[in-house]
Scaffold this motif. Structure first.
Motif, short mmCIF file in Angstrom:
data_model
loop_
_atom_site.label_atom_id
_atom_site.label_comp_id
_atom_site.label_asym_id
_atom_site.label_seq_id
_atom_site.Cartn_x
_atom_site.Cartn_y
_atom_site.Cartn_z
N ALA A 67 3.77 1.63 -1.73
CA ALA A 67 4.15 1.84 -3.13
C ALA A 67 2.97 2.37 -3.94
CB ALA A 67 4.67 0.54 -3.74
N ALA A 68 1.78 1.80 -3.70
CA ALA A 68 0.59 2.28 -4.41
C ALA A 68 0.29 3.73 -4.07
CB ALA A 68 -0.61 1.40 -4.06
N GLY B 216 2.10 -1.64 -7.49
CA GLY B 216 2.71 -1.84 -6.19
C GLY B 216 3.11 -3.28 -5.96
N TRP C 250 6.76 -4.97 -5.08
CA TRP C 250 6.80 -5.50 -3.72
C TRP C 250 8.14 -6.12 -3.33
CZ3 TRP C 250 7.69 -10.18 -1.41
CH2 TRP C 250 7.38 -10.27 -0.06
N VAL D 129 10.55 3.83 -5.97
CA VAL D 129 9.29 3.74 -6.70
C VAL D 129 9.28 4.65 -7.92
CG1 VAL D 129 6.79 4.15 -6.58
CG2 VAL D 129 7.98 3.05 -4.66
N TYR E 237 0.82 -1.22 0.00
CA TYR E 237 0.00 0.00 0.00
C TYR E 237 0.84 1.26 0.00
CZ TYR E 237 0.31 0.11 5.22
OH TYR E 237 0.74 0.14 6.53
#
Length: 220
Positions: A65-66, A89, A93, A133, A63
């Protein structure tokens, strides 16, 4: 780069995008909270902290990364779909989980020496997730580049981090020490999830700092 202006802009963004952030992150935060509660109840006291750290690595990188991808898209005027962000994401991971583990171990090592080294490392490594990211750097390269980017900006960054996180750290300490929120209760789960969700505001603050720092010349 003044802390108050960063916090003001970050709060404006966070509050105006709260529904989208909630839909994107809260379901995973709740799943994380349930898993952490189960791990705490099943693991022995001496190993519970280690198992909680490992359990957190399942959901936090996904969550986070998202959310970073969402922040970047919205700052560019885009309206990304939640499922697309979570899929991206998920692809990130493995490297994000490795970065989170290295970051956490470094900060814990610094904190074990004394509080100030832990805070210093927290600030110096604050940009690593965004570098991984948004710029596609490896975990080790992200950590190294974060040290470079934060040079000369330690005190503004520390001020922003403390202003965003200190109330939540105090809330967590109160939850853990209060008999009203014994481990394994529904109240403990709800308050723990609330605290982790509110900590997403610090991600918005750090993203704002990252974007401001990216547009400024290096400081020796």
């Amino acid at each position: 780069m003044t802390p108050l202006s960063v916090l003001r802009d970050s709060w404006y963004f966070f509050s105006h995008n709260l529904p989208a952030i909630t839909r994107l992150c809260l379901p995973l935060i709740i799943l994380e909270g349930v898993l952490l509660q189960q791990v705490s109840s099943l693991a022995a006291d001496e190993s519970a902290a280690t198992w909680r750290l490992l359990a957190g690595l399942l959901f936090y990188p996904l969550y986070s990364a998202a959310l970073i991808l969402f922040l970047d898209a919205r700052s560019n005027g885009l309206q990304p779909r939640g499922l697309d962000l979570l899929a991206a994401g998920l692809r990130l991971w493995p490297s994000f989980a490795l970065l989170t583990g290295l970051n956490t171990l470094a900060i814990l090592l610094g904190a074990s020496l004394f509080v100030l080294p832990g805070l210093w490392l927290m600030v110096k490594l604050a940009f690593a997730e965004y570098l991984l990211v948004l710029r596609g750097l490896s975990p080790l390269k992200s950590l190294h580049e974060s040290f470079t980017m934060s040079s000369g900006y330690f005190w503004p960054m520390l001020t922003c981090i403390l202003m965003a996180m200190l109330p939540l750290w105090l809330l967590d300490a109160w939850i853990q020490s209060s008999p009203l929120f014994a481990e394994g209760t529904l109240a403990s789960l709800l308050l723990g999830c609330t605290s982790r969700f509110l900590q997403l505001f610090s991600s918005v603050v750090l993203f704002r700092l990252f974007m401001l720092r990216s547009t400024q010349p290096d400081v020796d």
